[in-house]
Design an enzyme around this catalytic site. Structure first.
Site, PDB file in Angstrom:
ATOM      1  N   TYR A   1      -0.825  -0.718  10.443  1.00  0.00           N
ATOM      2  CA  TYR A   1      -1.125  -1.118   9.057  1.00  0.00           C
ATOM      3  C   TYR A   1       0.019  -0.668   8.136  1.00  0.00           C
ATOM      4  O   TYR A   1       0.536  -1.459   7.341  1.00  0.00           O
ATOM      5  CB  TYR A   1      -2.444  -0.483   8.625  1.00  0.00           C
ATOM      6  CG  TYR A   1      -2.794  -0.692   7.165  1.00  0.00           C
ATOM      7  CD1 TYR A   1      -3.310  -1.897   6.728  1.00  0.00           C
ATOM      8  CD2 TYR A   1      -2.604   0.321   6.224  1.00  0.00           C
ATOM      9  CE1 TYR A   1      -3.637  -2.100   5.384  1.00  0.00           C
ATOM     10  CE2 TYR A   1      -2.925   0.134   4.887  1.00  0.00           C
ATOM     11  CZ  TYR A   1      -3.440  -1.080   4.475  1.00  0.00           C
ATOM     12  OH  TYR A   1      -3.756  -1.274   3.151  1.00  0.00           O
TER      13      TYR A   1
ATOM     14  N   SER B   1       0.886  -1.174   0.000  1.00  0.00           N
ATOM     15  CA  SER B   1       0.000   0.000   0.000  1.00  0.00           C
ATOM     16  C   SER B   1       0.912   1.209   0.000  1.00  0.00           C
ATOM     17  O   SER B   1       2.032   1.148   0.537  1.00  0.00           O
ATOM     18  CB  SER B   1      -0.853   0.024   1.275  1.00  0.00           C
ATOM     19  OG  SER B   1      -1.413   1.318   1.466  1.00  0.00           O
TER      20      SER B   1
HETATM   21  N1  LIG Z   1      -8.773  -0.754  -0.639  1.00  0.00           N
HETATM   22  C1  LIG Z   1      -7.739   0.045  -0.675  1.00  0.00           C
HETATM   23  O1  LIG Z   1      -7.899   1.252  -0.887  1.00  0.00           O
HETATM   24  C2  LIG Z   1      -6.346  -0.499  -0.512  1.00  0.00           C
HETATM   25  C3  LIG Z   1      -5.269   0.362  -0.730  1.00  0.00           C
HETATM   26  C4  LIG Z   1      -3.990  -0.143  -0.581  1.00  0.00           C
HETATM   27  C5  LIG Z   1      -3.779  -1.464  -0.259  1.00  0.00           C
HETATM   28  N2  LIG Z   1      -4.846  -2.299  -0.042  1.00  0.00           N
HETATM   29  C6  LIG Z   1      -4.576  -3.702   0.296  1.00  0.00           C
HETATM   30  O2  LIG Z   1      -5.238  -4.533  -0.607  1.00  0.00           O
HETATM   31  C7  LIG Z   1      -5.594  -5.770   0.031  1.00  0.00           C
HETATM   32  C8  LIG Z   1      -7.077  -6.030  -0.156  1.00  0.00           C
HETATM   33  O3  LIG Z   1      -7.798  -4.966   0.429  1.00  0.00           O
HETATM   34  P1  LIG Z   1      -9.331  -4.694   0.105  1.00  0.00           P
HETATM   35  O4  LIG Z   1      -9.519  -3.235   0.183  1.00  0.00           O
HETATM   36  O5  LIG Z   1      -9.747  -5.431  -1.096  1.00  0.00           O
HETATM   37  O6  LIG Z   1     -10.000  -5.304   1.431  1.00  0.00           O
HETATM   38  P2  LIG Z   1     -11.238  -6.284   1.639  1.00  0.00           P
HETATM   39  O7  LIG Z   1     -11.591  -6.184   3.060  1.00  0.00           O
HETATM   40  O8  LIG Z   1     -12.282  -6.024   0.603  1.00  0.00           O
HETATM   41  O9  LIG Z   1     -10.596  -7.713   1.317  1.00  0.00           O
HETATM   42  C9  LIG Z   1      -9.700  -8.348   2.186  1.00  0.00           C
HETATM   43  C10 LIG Z   1     -10.022  -9.824   2.169  1.00  0.00           C
HETATM   44  O10 LIG Z   1      -9.075 -10.497   3.008  1.00  0.00           O
HETATM   45  C11 LIG Z   1      -9.793 -11.543   3.664  1.00  0.00           C
HETATM   46  N3  LIG Z   1      -9.111 -11.959   4.888  1.00  0.00           N
HETATM   47  C12 LIG Z   1      -9.001 -11.282   6.055  1.00  0.00           C
HETATM   48  N4  LIG Z   1      -8.361 -12.038   6.972  1.00  0.00           N
HETATM   49  C13 LIG Z   1      -8.061 -13.206   6.374  1.00  0.00           C
HETATM   50  C14 LIG Z   1      -7.409 -14.394   6.808  1.00  0.00           C
HETATM   51  N5  LIG Z   1      -6.931 -14.509   8.062  1.00  0.00           N
HETATM   52  N6  LIG Z   1      -7.260 -15.405   5.925  1.00  0.00           N
HETATM   53  C15 LIG Z   1      -7.755 -15.310   4.668  1.00  0.00           C
HETATM   54  N7  LIG Z   1      -8.395 -14.222   4.209  1.00  0.00           N
HETATM   55  C16 LIG Z   1      -8.544 -13.176   5.055  1.00  0.00           C
HETATM   56  C17 LIG Z   1     -11.168 -10.932   3.955  1.00  0.00           C
HETATM   57  O11 LIG Z   1     -12.141 -11.925   4.239  1.00  0.00           O
HETATM   58  C18 LIG Z   1     -11.427 -10.147   2.697  1.00  0.00           C
HETATM   59  O12 LIG Z   1     -12.142 -10.916   1.751  1.00  0.00           O
HETATM   60  C19 LIG Z   1      -5.189  -5.629   1.496  1.00  0.00           C
HETATM   61  O13 LIG Z   1      -3.929  -6.254   1.681  1.00  0.00           O
HETATM   62  C20 LIG Z   1      -5.086  -4.122   1.673  1.00  0.00           C
HETATM   63  O14 LIG Z   1      -4.189  -3.775   2.671  1.00  0.00           O
HETATM   64  C21 LIG Z   1      -6.131  -1.844  -0.160  1.00  0.00           C
END
Ligand SMILES: NC(=O)c1ccc[n+]([C@@H]2O[C@H](COP(=O)([O-])OP(=O)(O)OC[C@H]3O[C@@H](n4cnc5c(N)ncnc54)[C@H](O)[C@@H]3O)[C@@H](O)[C@H]2O)c1
Length: 272
Positions: free
Chosen positions: A165, A152
């Site tokens: 985070y 991120s």
């Molecule tokens: N959304 C954003 O703006 C953004 C920006 C930068 C980075 N990210 C990164 O992208 C990735 C996905 O984020 P997102 O926004 O799609 O979030 P999200 O919450 O939509 O998806 C995350 C998924 O991870 C799963 N998860 C959580 N704990 C788990 C575990 N112990 N085992 C297996 N699965 C598990 C959840 O059930 C969920 O489906 C993350 O690593 C997040 O840090 C997101």
């Protein structure tokens, strides 16, 4: 589509039940990849599979996994290999975010060891376990592979109210560089992707927004407004599909010399 040459490759996507992970599953399936949707959320995982089946046929699979549990990750890899005979691509995407202040003079939303351990366990230990167990299998098959770790921009920029985070995402940069040095000789590429501000995903839950707004001393409405007014040179939030497109490219041989680095996908908001 054929330009990527990904047809009939096998990819595992952790966190594939929602948000960026689901977008990656869709993007990969669209270019002919067999996708293993891996998530702790069974309902969401099955919804992703339904969407893939409707659009791209039935060769995709859901496997429930808890990325913090070694046996569960081993089961994910074994199930993938017994179903498809190989694993070519592993997208290490599952992650969580729990906003807290290092010190909260009000004593309401201070970083606790429980919160620290939970975020580190999923974002960091989960990334390590998945990469290790996937890479072992890739080395055993001697056909190489690609591991993509979701970072991120918070990892390089830091983020008010989201220090643990941001720390786990900063660690992805170091893991990538180190694992690239260890795994390059086995023809395994390691690449990171660092999204910036994106369209909302379930990660931006009501509880997340409440806690983050509190840590910044603003209301949830004001927090939401900052997503619109924040300075992004492209003038908008990113689409999940724009992250998925980068992931598909990096997973392909078209990115065959990209290794040990993290690609920023932030519309110009941050540089690293
Ligand atoms: N959304 C954003 O703006 C953004 C920006 C930068 C980075 N990210 C990164 O992208 C990735 C996905 O984020 P997102 O926004 O799609 O979030 P999200 O919450 O939509 O998806 C995350 C998924 O991870 C799963 N998860 C959580 N704990 C788990 C575990 N112990 N085992 C297996 N699965 C598990 C959840 O059930 C969920 O489906 C993350 O690593 C997040 O840090 C997101």
């Amino acid at each position: 589509m054929n330009w990527l040459g990904l047809k009939e490759r096998v990819a595992v996507v952790t966190g594939g039940a929602s948000g960026i992970g689901r977008a990656c599953c869709i993007g990969l399936a669209e270019v002919g990849v067999f996708v293993v949707v891996a998530d702790i959320n069974e309902e969401g995982g099955r919804e992703t599979i339904e969407e893939l089946k409707k659009k791209y046929g039935s060769k995709h699979l859901f496997v429930r996994v808890d990325v913090t549990d070694r046996h569960s990750v081993e089961n994910l890899i074994e199930t993938t290999v017994s179903s498809y005979g190989q694993i070519d691509i592993f997208i290490n995407n599952a992650g969580i975010n729990i906003p807290r202040l290092l010190v909260d003079p009000e004593g309401k939303e201070e970083l606790t060891e429980d919160v620290w351990n939970k975020v580190v366990s999923i974002n960091l230990k989960g990334t390590y376990l998945c990469a290790q167990i996937a890479a072992r299998r890739m080395i055993k098959s001697s056909s190489g592979g690609v591991i993509i770790n979701m970072a991120s921009e918070a990892g390089t920029e830091g983020s008010e109210g989201q220090s643990v985070y941001a720390a786990t995402k900063a660690a992805i940069y170091a893991l990538n560089r180190s694992w690239a040095k260890e795994l390059g000789k086995h023809n395994i590429r390691i690449v990171g992707v660092a999204p910036g501000i994106l369209e909302p995903t379930p990660l931006r839950s009501k509880e997340y927004e409440r806690a983050l707004a509190y840590t910044r001393g603003i209301t949830v409405e004001q927090l939401r407004a900052t997503y619109k007014t924040i300075s992004i040179p492209l003038g908008r939030s990113g689409r999940l599909s724009e992250v998925a497109d980068v992931v598909c490219f990096l997973a392909s041989d078209r990115a065959s010399y990209i290794h040990g680095t993290v690609i920023n996908v932030s519309g110009g908001k941050s540089r690293a």
